[in-house]
Design a protein around this motif. Sequence first.
Motif, short mmCIF file in Angstrom:
data_model
loop_
_atom_site.label_atom_id
_atom_site.label_comp_id
_atom_site.label_asym_id
_atom_site.label_seq_id
_atom_site.Cartn_x
_atom_site.Cartn_y
_atom_site.Cartn_z
N ILE A 145 30.55 35.67 22.55
CA ILE A 145 31.34 34.56 23.08
C ILE A 145 31.64 34.84 24.54
O ILE A 145 32.23 35.87 24.87
N VAL A 146 31.21 33.93 25.43
CA VAL A 146 31.43 34.13 26.86
C VAL A 146 32.51 33.21 27.41
O VAL A 146 32.96 33.38 28.55
N GLY A 147 32.94 32.22 26.62
CA GLY A 147 33.99 31.31 27.07
C GLY A 147 34.36 30.35 25.96
O GLY A 147 33.70 30.29 24.92
N TYR A 148 35.43 29.60 26.19
CA TYR A 148 35.90 28.64 25.19
C TYR A 148 35.98 27.24 25.78
O TYR A 148 36.80 26.99 26.67
N ILE A 261 27.51 36.05 33.94
CA ILE A 261 27.57 35.19 32.74
C ILE A 261 28.97 35.20 32.14
O ILE A 261 29.50 34.14 31.77
N MET A 262 29.60 36.36 32.05
CA MET A 262 30.94 36.43 31.49
C MET A 262 31.96 35.70 32.37
O MET A 262 32.83 34.99 31.87
N GLN A 263 31.81 35.86 33.68
CA GLN A 263 32.72 35.17 34.59
C GLN A 263 32.50 33.66 34.53
O GLN A 263 33.45 32.87 34.45
N ALA A 264 31.23 33.26 34.54
CA ALA A 264 30.89 31.83 34.48
C ALA A 264 31.32 31.22 33.15
O ALA A 264 31.76 30.06 33.11
#
Length: 331
Positions: A145-148, A261-264
């Motif tokens: 999971i990289v974002g919500y 990717i994690m920041q984006a």
Amino acid sequence: MLFNKSVKTLVKATLVGVAIAAFTSSVSAETLRGASMFDDKHTFTKTMVKFGELVEKHYDGDVEFDLRLNSELGVEKDYVTFLNQGVAIDYTILAPSNMARFAPSIPLMDMPFLFRDLEHWNTALGSDVMAPLEKELSDKADIVIVGYAGGGTRNLLSKNPVGNLEELKGHKMRVMGAPIQAQIFDALGAAPSAIAYNEVYNAIQTGVIAGFENEAASIQNLKFYEVAPNVTLTGHTITVRPIVFSGKKFRKLPAKLQEAIMQAGKEAGAFGRELESREDAIKLKEMSDAKQIIVSEFEGREKLLDMVKPVQDKFAESIEATELLKAIRSK
């Protein structure tokens, strides 16, 4: 003659060097493939486009995005399998319940009546309260999971009006595949069943089910109002829609690209939450004004919150997430 030969050799060497450089650049560029069940107007698609733009902004390197729309690569159930296996696609947006077969606890994110209101939902997703579920999904499904994203409010959609507990009793409705979805609506007296999302339209049309539950963007995008024009405002779920990445692909990427990717993902998630929560009411009004849907309140909605709490508690206990549920409720 010697001069000409030297010049020719130099030119030839230069051209070869340019070709090698171009080839090397082409080879070094990462191509990331995404998938959406919807067209370019849907909030999921817009959020994934934003995700790609933000990755490019944060990554000092070559990266290309290949985003396939309109279910070209299947539906969410297929996407989960692809991500787990590390084939076909690298990223998408998913409903947590569709990942239940790999990570049994993940549907807690998607549990009806989990969030009191939009403020509670946004506070929870802006914190690290979901970290235990993220770890389980990574460990058991190899999905990161990289974002919500999310933010749509899910309501009942039916062929005939369903406006109170009496009318809900025995109501044949489609729910997502995670058991907690069926358990919640069973506790409310409905007759839920899990069928594939791409079969919902025909299932209502042929009478296999009488309705289902969904948010405004999908109702409008897939024209579900054509077979189920009655929308009852139960507001039972404010959606949590993780932006997810294949773990197998993620580990192969350069460290700097992983960081980007994690920041984006975090930033695109915030973008998607604001976008969908804002557009949800707008889309309902658009469909209502166009006389595509008939919107009504659910009589005695407050009773539903008390009726489902024992089911929520039991589910959380069964997946050893009692403390997590308490933490979410306390936000």
